[in-house]
Scaffold this motif. Structure first.
Motif, PDB file in Angstrom:
ATOM      1  N   GLY A 143       9.812  -9.405   1.135  1.00 23.07           N
ATOM      2  CA  GLY A 143      10.540  -9.484   2.397  1.00 23.07           C
ATOM      3  C   GLY A 143      11.798 -10.328   2.285  1.00 23.07           C
ATOM      4  O   GLY A 143      12.023 -11.023   1.284  1.00 23.07           O
ATOM      5  N   ARG A 149       5.258  -8.796   0.346  1.00 22.33           N
ATOM      6  CA  ARG A 149       4.659  -8.066   1.464  1.00 22.33           C
ATOM      7  C   ARG A 149       3.639  -7.033   0.991  1.00 22.33           C
ATOM      8  O   ARG A 149       2.693  -6.731   1.709  1.00 22.33           O
ATOM      9  CB  ARG A 149       5.728  -7.339   2.270  1.00 22.33           C
ATOM     10  N   GLU A 169       9.733  -3.429   6.854  1.00 15.70           N
ATOM     11  CA  GLU A 169      10.476  -4.655   6.560  1.00 15.70           C
ATOM     12  C   GLU A 169      11.938  -4.533   6.971  1.00 15.70           C
ATOM     13  O   GLU A 169      12.524  -5.467   7.512  1.00 15.70           O
ATOM     14  CB  GLU A 169      10.387  -4.999   5.074  1.00 15.70           C
TER      15      GLU A 169
END
Length: 195
Positions: A143, A149, A169
């Motif tokens: 991220g 992530r 994202e």
């Protein structure tokens, strides 16, 4: 604009014993390693320019560990190329990390597949080991805040899953951008002057 995502029939190519690697929620390690002899290895692209996550803060970064001899890597490369092109202007940076091959191998591969995203050379495998990769291809979605992530070590559904996470994202980053700009701009003082 959407991107066609074919489902690959290839699976990940194991190159080590499965191990617990870096997990979502962890801060992604910088792409540099201090070796036992005290020297520092900094990941660099095919032209020798350093590749640093710190330089990419604020962007969504997709790290793709691969090798030119790996059939699942070959299968997913056209999909990654298309995803990188589709989402580049929205803040996605794809970095291909060629594992334990020469820069010439990386150049040939990039030319063969028409890759325009950065290819970095991890000839010694230092970054590969830092990220605890045991299969190729392996993907890390990082991220804008530098936190991992998603991690994926399979090729069958990787493109669809990683693209979905990247879209999520990128949407979140786009929502945060106006607030970050407001906080960074000078606020007028109570008397009407800036500062």
């Amino acid at each position: 604009q959407t991107c066609a995502l074919p489902i690959s029939r290839a699976t990940a190519f194991l190159i080590g014993s499965p191990t617990t690697g870096l997990q979502p929620g962890s801060l992604a390690p910088e792409l540099a390693v201090t070796r036992q002899d005290g020297s520092v290895f900094q990941l660099a692209d095919l032209d020798g320019r350093p590749v640093r996550l710190a330089d990419l803060r604020g962007k969504v970064v997709w790290l793709n560990f691969w090798a030119s001899w790996c059939p699942p890597c070959q299968s997913e490369t056209p999909v990654l190329r298309d995803v990188a092109a589709t989402y580049r202007d929205r803040g996605l940076v794809v970095i291909g990390i060629d594992v334990q091959e020469t820069a010439e191998d990386g150049r040939r591969y990039a030319q063969k597949y028409g890759l325009t995203y950065p290819i970095a050379e991890d000839v010694s495998g230092d970054i590969f080991h830092l990220y605890r990769v045991f299969a190729l291809p392996t993907q890390f979605l990082i991220g804008p805040d530098g936190v991992i992530r998603a991690v994926a070590t399979w090729a069958r559904t990787i493109a669809a899953a990683m693209t979905s996470w990247a879209r999520t994202e990128l949407r979140a980053a786009a929502r945060r951008a106006p607030e970050a700009r407001r906080q960074a701009s000078p606020q007028p003082a109570a008397d009407g002057r800036n500062g």
